[in-house]
Design a protein around this motif. Sequence first.
Motif, mmCIF file in Angstrom:
data_model
loop_
_atom_site.group_PDB
_atom_site.id
_atom_site.type_symbol
_atom_site.label_atom_id
_atom_site.label_comp_id
_atom_site.label_asym_id
_atom_site.label_seq_id
_atom_site.Cartn_x
_atom_site.Cartn_y
_atom_site.Cartn_z
ATOM 1 N N TYR A 81 0.800 -1.226 0.000
ATOM 2 C CA TYR A 81 0.000 0.000 0.000
ATOM 3 C C TYR A 81 0.838 1.284 0.000
ATOM 4 O O TYR A 81 0.277 2.382 -0.016
ATOM 5 N N THR A 84 0.500 4.017 -4.494
ATOM 6 C CA THR A 84 -0.865 4.526 -4.665
ATOM 7 C C THR A 84 -1.449 3.982 -5.967
ATOM 8 O O THR A 84 -0.831 4.101 -7.031
ATOM 9 N N LEU A 90 -8.891 3.162 -9.092
ATOM 10 C CA LEU A 90 -9.767 3.710 -8.051
ATOM 11 C C LEU A 90 -11.170 3.949 -8.595
ATOM 12 O O LEU A 90 -12.172 3.721 -7.895
ATOM 13 N N GLU A 115 -8.274 5.207 -0.631
ATOM 14 C CA GLU A 115 -7.819 6.130 -1.674
ATOM 15 C C GLU A 115 -8.957 6.516 -2.608
ATOM 16 O O GLU A 115 -8.986 7.628 -3.148
ATOM 17 N N ARG A 137 -4.143 8.169 7.327
ATOM 18 C CA ARG A 137 -4.330 8.539 5.928
ATOM 19 C C ARG A 137 -5.779 8.831 5.580
ATOM 20 O O ARG A 137 -6.057 9.625 4.680
#
Length: 322
Positions: A81, A84, A90, A115, A137
Amino acid sequence: MALTSVAVVLPGRPTLFELGVVHEVFGIDRTDDGVPLIDFRLCAERPGVPVEISHGITVTPPYGLDAARGADLVVAPAYEYSDTPSEAVLEVFRQAHADGAWLLSVCSGAFALGEAGLLDGRCSTTHWRHSDELKRRFPRTRVDPGVLFVEDDRILTSAGTAAGIDACLHHVRCELGAAIATRIARRMVVPPQRDGGQRQFIDMPVPEIAGETLQPVLEWMREHLVEEQPVRVLASRAAMSERTFARRFAAETGTTPAKWLLAQRIHHARTLLEGTDLPVETVADRAGFGSAALLRHHFGARVGVAPGEYRRTFRSNERRAG
């Protein structure tokens, strides 16, 4: 939504075991065992190009990202991880959820969903060693570092390694029923159900007990669900003091005897509701609840629906799967 197709989307360098877990549950043809065949697709941004896992091991995804569209379940496997995922990857997760699909992450796969913005305002989990980083995060997600898996609004996140098995089998149970989940678990030689609320084994010493595993006691508990099972009786069967038994039980199962027993009773009640026409009162008695009112109370709290509604739902699923 039925479970007829599963797309695994590689967000980066996947880890071998966790990717194998997803394939083991969803990607193997077990129609000879009465398990419905699932259309399993391993997808990546560059189909046909080998993706390195570790130590020279590679996997070659045959499908591109477009193949994830329309899948009933889209999986984010564990991955490195620190990398990205691309915006294209995504967007696959975002679009799948918007289209009504379920999402499932294994271990660090939760970071890909984070993300994508899909954990914002929702509960999540990951391996306990990564939970602080997940919180840092993605501060808008409520991270529970102590559970095996958690689901929130068609998003199922699981903790590390073997917890991915629990999450995958949980989803099979919810979509295809207890009988199918049990058949898969039997072939995998794993327990058919560990409750998602059980603790992860978080950096705690396992008590040094000179003796065998508690498996014989656990089997006795399952076989005597209708009986009262106070800790003093269970400890006596294990030839331990009550305090030692409680510590050993938590070390082996991740929970207390009372919570474990309740989960087994719920599991048996679900099996009876799915596979028989027994009245709810009889189900309650055979599962060890003693009364339909007590079954309804615990069943509603743990499963989220009343026993009658659960039976109607899974009878429909069984007919659809058959």
